[in-house]
Design a protein around this motif. Structure first.
Motif, PDB file in Angstrom:
ATOM      1  N   LEU A  52      42.224  38.500  46.359  1.00 53.78           N
ATOM      2  CA  LEU A  52      41.459  38.331  45.118  1.00 53.78           C
ATOM      3  C   LEU A  52      39.981  38.634  45.359  1.00 53.78           C
ATOM      4  O   LEU A  52      39.313  39.244  44.509  1.00 53.78           O
ATOM      5  CB  LEU A  52      41.626  36.911  44.583  1.00 53.78           C
ATOM      6  N   ILE A  83      38.043  39.138  36.950  1.00 57.04           N
ATOM      7  CA  ILE A  83      38.275  38.646  38.319  1.00 57.04           C
ATOM      8  C   ILE A  83      37.260  37.555  38.662  1.00 57.04           C
ATOM      9  O   ILE A  83      37.577  36.620  39.413  1.00 57.04           O
ATOM     10  CB  ILE A  83      38.222  39.804  39.342  1.00 57.04           C
ATOM     11  N   LEU A 138      46.803  31.997  37.759  1.00 55.14           N
ATOM     12  CA  LEU A 138      47.475  33.247  38.114  1.00 55.14           C
ATOM     13  C   LEU A 138      48.900  33.300  37.574  1.00 55.14           C
ATOM     14  O   LEU A 138      49.536  34.354  37.599  1.00 55.14           O
ATOM     15  CB  LEU A 138      47.512  33.423  39.635  1.00 55.14           C
TER      16      LEU A 138
END
Length: 474
Positions: free
Chosen positions: A410, A435, A448
């Motif tokens: 990530l 993000i 998520l």
């Protein structure tokens, strides 16, 4: 059907053989459905749920075959409306259940995107491939150690993780014109306004099907089953997902006029519905995305954003006090300035401290199905339905090594999108904003998975449409 599977390109003999197999599979599937439904109480309700499932799947296959650019908006629509369909079904039959076939519809519809992924997998970008491999290893590991202990709960948890990441791959390998991204974002904002409008109606009237669900679900945290005495959840399962959904949609509508459904009025409707959810995480997601987009966008967008912030602040000061539920909203917002005195915040901190001890005591992880809504499918007492820290949830589920690998991946996306947004100033900034929101919101919950993961990874994927596509909007 020929377009979907490419059967028309085969030899006539093989084509007829495949048609026969498909028909036989259809007969067996329908017979199995009737048999299973007949062995369960409330036969008519189960058959109706199966009908909705099959109809939704057929529509998704039809869309893929003839209007493939609508597949993502359709999937998002199904994610959003299926909880309300379930509530209407339960209310119609006056029968509440913790599990429902309707709950599987978003996953089954979303898995349709596997067809173009398999077809175009060689087109995948190396960066997306890197993320996918890490997530694939983690999910395989988590499923292997979780299935033996948690059974179907691990399957449900696997779907919650895998579908959002499939969206990231799907957008990357699909050969759409680049301007289709604007259509996707507009459809998202139009849907958000409609869902928000229903949420406001729900708050003022409280329809009987929503009241039936509130009473039987026993979710005391959302308030009393009385109009204007509860936290709005609209079509969604609870105020939490609704708040995140509205927060992300409001951010999209704020940063670009061309992505905005129903103009400023639409923004105000979504903002008011977000306030009525009393979900602070939704506002945090909104603020982070707007700031991140502001940092990486064109100078003219920055000026527009500043003007919009002035309008929103003015609406909060002058319009909000005269609307129903204003006292509850303002008191909730005031807790931002005194989190140390907030009961919910203190509970989260205590929970994180306890879970950290468990993670360190069991560094190999507990596997998929050990946390989340899927725990309702297992009788195992060693599970947690609510998890108030997303990072710790990753370590708790996948273990320290793989949890760290996912976190690093990530971070890799964050750095890559930051670099991309130096040159491309429309879609890369909104992907960078998404993000940024993911990395921050993981401190509160595991966003998520499920609907929140679907939306966030969908927005992130917009920066990775292949360069060979044309028709870019500016």
């Amino acid at each position: 059907m020929e377009r979907i599977f490419g059967i028309s390109t085969l030899r006539p003999g093989i084509r007829m053989f495949l048609y026969g197999l498909i028909k036989l599979a259809g007969v067996i599937a329908l017979g199995s459905i009737v048999g299973v439904a007949g062995s369960i109480d409330s036969l008519h309700m189960k058959l109706l749920e199966f009908t909705f499932l099959l109809l939704s799947m057929l529509i998704s296959l039809q869309i893929y075959a003839y209007r493939s650019n609508l597949l993502l908006p359709y999937s998002l629509l199904i994610w959003v409306v299926s909880p309300e369909i379930r509530r209407l079904m339960d209310w119609s039959f006056q029968l509440y259940s913790d599990t429902s076939i309707i709950s599987l519809i978003p996953y089954c519809v979303s898995l349709t995107i596997l067809l173009p992924i398999i077809k175009n997998i060689k087109l995948i970008d190396r960066r997306i491939s890197f993320i996918s491999k890490i997530m694939g290893v983690a999910l395989l590991y988590g499923f292997c150690i979780g299935f033996l202990k948690y059974g179907l709960a691990s399957v449900y948890d696997l779907l919650n993780y895998i579908v959002p990441f499939l969206v990231l791959i799907y957008v990357n390998v699909s050969c759409f014109d680049r301007d289709v991204r604007a259509k996707w974002l507009r459809s998202f904002s139009y849907l958000a306004v409609i869902i928000a409008a229903y949420g406001i109606y729900q708050y003022t009237v409280l329809p009987p099907w929503d009241k039936f669900w509130m009473v039987n679900a026993e979710m005391n945290s959302i308030g009393l089953p009385e109009s204007q005495n509860f936290r709005v959840f609209s079509f969604l399962n609870s105020p939490g997902p609704a708040g995140v959904f509205f927060g992300l949609a409001l951010a999209i509508m704020t940063v670009q006029k061309k992505w905005r459904g129903f103009g400023i009025i639409g923004m105000m409707i979504v903002a008011f519905a977000l306030l009525l959810t009393l979900v602070r995480v939704g506002w945090i997601a909104y603020i982070i995305m707007v700031i991140a987009y502001f940092i990486r966008s064109h100078i003219r967008n920055k000026i527009q954003l500043l003007l919009l912030c002035v309008i929103i602040l003015s609406a909060y000061i002058f319009i909000l006090p005269i609307l129903p539920g204003a006292n509850n909203v303002t008191s909730r917002i005031n807790t931002f300035g005194s989190l140390e005195e907030d009961h919910s915040f203190n509970e989260r901190m205590s929970f994180s401290s306890n879970i950290l001890s468990e993670v360190l005591a069991n560094p190999v992880g507990r596997g998929l199905g050990s946390s989340g809504q899927g725990v309702k499918l297992t009788q195992n007492a060693d599970t947690l339905a609510a998890f108030d820290n997303g990072y710790l949830n990753l370590f708790y589920t996948f273990g320290l090594p793989l949890g760290l690998a996912i976190t690093i991946s990530l971070g890799y996306l964050f750095v890559n999108l930051f670099k991309l947004s130096k040159t491309e100033k429309v879609y890369s900034p909104i992907s960078f904003a998404a993000i940024s929101a993911v990395l921050f919101l993981l401190f509160a919950s595991n966003i998520l998975r499920g609907l929140s993961g679907f939306i966030l990874l969908f927005i992130i994927s917009l920066a990775y449409i292949p360069k060979s596509s044309n028709g870019e909007e500016t």
